[in-house]
Design a protein around this motif. Structure first.
Motif, PDB file in Angstrom:
ATOM      1  N   GLY A 111       0.781  -1.227   0.000  1.00 58.52           N
ATOM      2  CA  GLY A 111       0.000   0.000   0.000  1.00 58.52           C
ATOM      3  C   GLY A 111       0.808   1.268   0.000  1.00 58.52           C
ATOM      4  O   GLY A 111       0.251   2.370   0.087  1.00 58.52           O
ATOM      5  N   LEU A 112       2.138   1.162  -0.094  1.00 56.67           N
ATOM      6  CA  LEU A 112       2.992   2.344  -0.083  1.00 56.67           C
ATOM      7  C   LEU A 112       2.971   3.033  -1.447  1.00 56.67           C
ATOM      8  O   LEU A 112       2.665   2.420  -2.473  1.00 56.67           O
ATOM      9  CB  LEU A 112       4.416   1.943   0.287  1.00 56.67           C
ATOM     10  CG  LEU A 112       4.568   1.406   1.725  1.00 56.67           C
ATOM     11  CD1 LEU A 112       5.805   0.531   1.854  1.00 56.67           C
ATOM     12  CD2 LEU A 112       4.615   2.558   2.711  1.00 56.67           C
ATOM     13  N   THR A 113       3.307   4.307  -1.460  1.00 60.08           N
ATOM     14  CA  THR A 113       3.326   5.097  -2.685  1.00 60.08           C
ATOM     15  C   THR A 113       4.736   5.108  -3.248  1.00 60.08           C
ATOM     16  O   THR A 113       5.665   5.608  -2.612  1.00 60.08           O
ATOM     17  CB  THR A 113       2.862   6.538  -2.419  1.00 60.08           C
ATOM     18  OG1 THR A 113       1.539   6.510  -1.874  1.00 60.08           O
ATOM     19  CG2 THR A 113       2.861   7.348  -3.712  1.00 60.08           C
ATOM     20  N   VAL A 114       4.912   4.544  -4.427  1.00 60.97           N
ATOM     21  CA  VAL A 114       6.224   4.460  -5.060  1.00 60.97           C
ATOM     22  C   VAL A 114       6.514   5.753  -5.817  1.00 60.97           C
ATOM     23  O   VAL A 114       5.697   6.200  -6.632  1.00 60.97           O
ATOM     24  CB  VAL A 114       6.294   3.256  -6.012  1.00 60.97           C
ATOM     25  CG1 VAL A 114       7.585   3.275  -6.821  1.00 60.97           C
ATOM     26  CG2 VAL A 114       6.184   1.957  -5.213  1.00 60.97           C
ATOM     27  N   VAL A 115       7.660   6.364  -5.540  1.00 60.59           N
ATOM     28  CA  VAL A 115       8.085   7.584  -6.236  1.00 60.59           C
ATOM     29  C   VAL A 115       9.407   7.314  -6.945  1.00 60.59           C
ATOM     30  O   VAL A 115      10.088   6.324  -6.658  1.00 60.59           O
ATOM     31  CB  VAL A 115       8.216   8.777  -5.272  1.00 60.59           C
ATOM     32  CG1 VAL A 115       6.878   9.062  -4.592  1.00 60.59           C
ATOM     33  CG2 VAL A 115       9.299   8.519  -4.229  1.00 60.59           C
ATOM     34  N   GLU A 116       9.774   8.200  -7.876  1.00 58.96           N
ATOM     35  CA  GLU A 116      10.936   7.954  -8.716  1.00 58.96           C
ATOM     36  C   GLU A 116      12.086   8.920  -8.475  1.00 58.96           C
ATOM     37  O   GLU A 116      13.203   8.659  -8.930  1.00 58.96           O
ATOM     38  CB  GLU A 116      10.540   8.022 -10.196  1.00 58.96           C
ATOM     39  CG  GLU A 116       9.531   6.960 -10.595  1.00 58.96           C
ATOM     40  CD  GLU A 116       9.172   7.039 -12.060  1.00 58.96           C
ATOM     41  OE1 GLU A 116       9.643   7.985 -12.746  1.00 58.96           O
ATOM     42  OE2 GLU A 116       8.424   6.172 -12.525  1.00 58.96           O
ATOM     43  N   ARG A 117      11.841  10.027  -7.772  1.00 60.71           N
ATOM     44  CA  ARG A 117      12.867  11.051  -7.643  1.00 60.71           C
ATOM     45  C   ARG A 117      12.995  11.512  -6.204  1.00 60.71           C
ATOM     46  O   ARG A 117      12.024  11.494  -5.431  1.00 60.71           O
ATOM     47  CB  ARG A 117      12.518  12.254  -8.537  1.00 60.71           C
ATOM     48  CG  ARG A 117      12.362  11.905 -10.000  1.00 60.71           C
ATOM     49  CD  ARG A 117      11.728  13.017 -10.815  1.00 60.71           C
ATOM     50  NE  ARG A 117      12.585  14.205 -10.863  1.00 60.71           N
ATOM     51  CZ  ARG A 117      12.290  15.374 -10.307  1.00 60.71           C
ATOM     52  NH1 ARG A 117      11.152  15.519  -9.644  1.00 60.71           N
ATOM     53  NH2 ARG A 117      13.122  16.392 -10.402  1.00 60.71           N
TER      54      ARG A 117
END
Length: 356
Positions: free
Chosen positions: A123-129
């Motif tokens: 349920g975590l929010t994956v970010v790229e930067r």
């Protein structure tokens, strides 16, 4: 503690582990397969363990692949598995991060596809930067990890993100010998930022807790090839362990193992699940296992085979005797040992274990 403590390996198992434990928590790299290929004989051994009533959980510090990919690979090797049978260090990391920062916290993944997949599944929010202000950076193994991902992780950690490593294994086994593992890449981020990472994979108890939660194990047996992850992880969690010699650990390293790196059982490979394991007893001024007697004198060991005694079935009884004799003499610390043979049988055995 004093020398009165009995080394773990001494007790053995009067019953095959497949009938004495409910779940085998099997490491993958170096236990079930090495590189792309199954360890010879292991698929059949695991099938027989299942027939005996043992359930199998496949546990890996390698976070590169998703459980679905791992299960498919196992099936291709002749080891039927469902994704639900697979527990990766990325899954343990995701659970820990979600508990610390909330189920929807932004997290920057570094590693193979299995890292981001585990974060999303939790349920975590994956970010790229780094500019997305992640609360944590979760770093796991991935062949594609390079300068760009490491640089992004460094910036995020310097900006306040918690550095979480799925594992700190410095090497991974391969048919070409040990190759750089996740720990080598984690060290890059640690060295540049000066921040020590939180490690959630083996040997951290978080990994064992994840395994027990997902498998429902009541009496698990950890099966592994590494002393510093599999065996230490089992010891820290209070679980029994079986060391196999199909991966990175060799007999010399086992003899020198410190107390929390000493397994309960020992086998050449995972087929050790199917046979009883002999006990090691104090006898004749030393320690006996089957046909073999080992004696300790400081950091020196002597091994001999008793005349007329039956030979051991798996070729490791002499090594079991040596380990218990040495560990009894060094109950609180690991120590290298010099081993001498007192007869030709012992000489051949030591040569086969590369202890001569």
């Amino acid at each position: 503690m004093t020398g009165a403590r009995t080394p773990t390996l001494a007790s053995g198992s009067s019953r095959p582990p497949a009938t004495a434990f409910d779940v085998a928590l099997l490491d993958l790299d170096g236990v079930v397969y090495v590189g792309p290929d199954a360890v010879p004989g292991v698929p059949d051994a695991l099938a027989d363990a299942r027939k005996a009533g043992m359930r199998l959980g496949f546990v890996t510090n390698n976070a590169a692949r998703t459980p679905e990919d791992v299960a498919q690979h196992l099936a291709e090797l002749g080891v039927p598995a469902q994704a639900s049978d697979v527990i990766t260090s990325a899954m343990a990391a995701a659970t820990v991060v979600a508990e610390q920062f909330g189920a929807d916290a932004p997290v920057l993944p570094v590693g193979g596809p299995g890292v981001a997949a585990a974060l999303r599944a939790a349920g975590l929010t994956v970010v790229e930067r780094a500019e997305d202000r992640p609360r944590a950076v979760v770093q796991g193994y991935g062949r594609e990890v390079g300068w760009l991902q490491l640089a992004e992780a460094v910036v995020a950690v310097r900006n306040g993100a918690r550095h979480v490593a799925t594992n700190a294994d410095s090497t991974i086994p391969s048919p070409r010998g040990p190759l750089p593992g996740n720990g080598a890449m984690v060290a890059v981020v640690r060295n540049v930022t000066g921040q020590e990472p939180m490690v959630t994979g083996k040997p951290d108890p978080a990994m064992h807790a994840e395994c027990v939660r997902r498998t429902g194990a009541q009496r698990p047996l950890v099966v592994g090839d590494r002393l510093d992850t599999d065996i230490e992880g089992a010891a820290r969690a209070g679980a029994a362990s079986l060391l196999v010699f199909t991966g990175v650990t060799d007999p010399a390293a086992l003899l020198a193992a410190r107390p929390d790196h000493r397994p309960d059982l020992l086998a050449a490979d995972a087929a050790g699940l199917l046979v009883a394991h002999p006990a090691v007893v104090a006898e004749e001024g030393g320690h006996r296992c089957g046909a073999w007697i080992a004696r300790s004198g400081g950091d020196r060991l002597a091994l001999r085979r008793r005349g007329g005694a039956e030979a051991d079935d798996d070729g490791l009884d002499g090594l079991r005797a040596l380990c218990v004799a040495h560990w009894t003499a060094h109950p609180d610390e690991g120590a290298a040992a010099q081993v001498t043979a007192e007869d030709d049988d012992a000489r051949r055995a030591l040569e086969s274990w590369r202890l001569a």
